[in-house]
Design a protein around this motif. Sequence first.
Motif, PDB file in Angstrom:
ATOM      1  N   HIS A 125       0.745  -1.209  -0.183  1.00 34.08           N
ATOM      2  CA  HIS A 125      -0.112   0.006   0.029  1.00 34.08           C
ATOM      3  C   HIS A 125       0.786   1.291   0.163  1.00 34.08           C
ATOM      4  N   ASN A 126       0.451   2.270  -0.438  1.00 31.77           N
ATOM      5  CA  ASN A 126       1.107   3.506  -0.647  1.00 31.77           C
ATOM      6  C   ASN A 126       0.812   4.424   0.479  1.00 31.77           C
ATOM      7  N   GLU A 127       0.978   5.757   0.319  1.00 31.50           N
ATOM      8  CA  GLU A 127       0.952   6.704   1.545  1.00 31.50           C
ATOM      9  C   GLU A 127      -0.368   7.128   1.671  1.00 31.50           C
ATOM     10  N   TYR A 128      -1.407   6.555   0.611  1.00 30.75           N
ATOM     11  CA  TYR A 128      -2.670   7.017   0.590  1.00 30.75           C
ATOM     12  C   TYR A 128      -3.607   5.646   0.948  1.00 30.75           C
ATOM     13  N   LEU A 129      -2.789   4.649   1.410  1.00 32.17           N
ATOM     14  CA  LEU A 129      -3.577   3.349   1.815  1.00 32.17           C
ATOM     15  C   LEU A 129      -4.257   2.766   0.586  1.00 32.17           C
ATOM     16  N   GLN A 130      -3.823   2.871  -0.530  1.00 32.45           N
ATOM     17  CA  GLN A 130      -4.171   2.271  -1.868  1.00 32.45           C
ATOM     18  C   GLN A 130      -3.370   1.002  -2.003  1.00 32.45           C
ATOM     19  N   THR A 131      -4.040  -0.036  -2.294  1.00 33.50           N
ATOM     20  CA  THR A 131      -3.255  -1.231  -2.253  1.00 33.50           C
ATOM     21  C   THR A 131      -2.942  -1.618  -3.868  1.00 33.50           C
TER      22      THR A 131
END
Length: 458
Positions: free
Chosen positions: A80-86
């Motif tokens: 997951h990135n910094e925006y909580l997108q997997t």
Amino acid sequence: MLLQQMISKSKNLSPLFCKYNLPCKRKKTNRAPKGFQYLPKNYLWDEIPEPKTHCDVTGWNINSKRTGVIAQKICMMTAHNEYLQTFPVTILHVDDNIVTQIKTEDKEGFYSIQVGAGERKIKNTKKPQLGHYANVPNLKKPKRLLEEFRVTKESVVPIGTKLFAQHFIPGQFVDIRGKTVGKGFQGAMKRWGFGGGPASHGASKSHRSLGSTGACQDPGRVWKGKKMAGRMGHKNRTVKNLFLWKIDTKMNLLYVKGSVPGKPGTWLRVIDAKNKKYPKEEIPPFPTFQPKEGEEYPIDLQAKMKPMKSVDDYNIDYQEDDIESFNLSFEYADEQEAKRLAKIKDIVEKRKKTQEEQATQKIENRKKEKQKRKEKRKEKRALLKERDEEHYIKEQELLKKELEEDELLNQELENDNEYDDDEYDTEEDVDEEEEEENNNKDEENKDNEKNEAEDLFK
């Protein structure tokens, strides 16, 4: 103005949330509350700098072509990135890469670099290969795999230099080439994606059939390249423009966004992307990365990622409960990622340890086998000795019995067959008697012939 208001309101709140004016069409997950999304950082709204085209210190320019790296596929995981997108991530291990040969334009007509990866036992390598590796400095064991990369004149690396995962930059794009998974002999539907025949009416045992393969009398044959059943997979394929998300400098791992050809354990060629430029304001290590003594480097190098959804309009309406729930979901995602990374590191460490342990175990097993063989041989020799002794004893007894029997027979003959020498003629006497008898017979025959002749004349 909107950004300044968001920043002024978010001084005491971290992380921040924002709500879309329009409903999101993307499928929601249970990790974050509905309608909320993590606010991106400020650098995304900054002015985009112009990409650099050259570097006066290292001699790098846009047209320079660097060497590649041989990596081994370990596994895939979700990150997951910094925006909580997997998003899916493939993990590659740069396993002890070293430059083994350089080809120049004077000798071969082009510039290229030969790179070796992995390790191979000395007993399993051929003598010409051992002679080839003998010219490489800082090489302890022969390499398992050799690959050649075309380079420009400026990016030639001397023989014996090691290549690390830091040869690349997090955030750049990469081209990866390898062999796909072999599927064996497959039909036309699976191999080429044909729709097949009708499933209900008009089909008799031909639901997954190929269908027509050609025309009638003209041309009277099947065209070359017709899509038919055959062997599927196990071919060299290149996946272009894969995003390099993260680099682990301690374990020499590359985290690539997306999938890669082959199954876990396959060897891959990793090079700089041909159709994509390097990230802004950054220059790749040219000709390659060389660690300095006494200098510590960060373990994880992570790239800055943009959100996967467009972030345009926000209605800022903060609620403490939502923020707390989002923090919990973010922590949960971090924990899961940490567990996955721990598993991956264990896999890499086990692979290195198993190679050493297997070598030591094989040596110990061979020693044990040799000892067992020696013991078995000793037992066999002892048994053979016992058998030989018994056989020897039996043979001697048989010989003694035969000698005794011979002696008894001789004694019986001496006692029973006592005779005088005169009773029996010698051989010479027998021959003389035979000659006399023959002479007598000849004289008698002559006399008979004479008498017969006289009778005829009378």
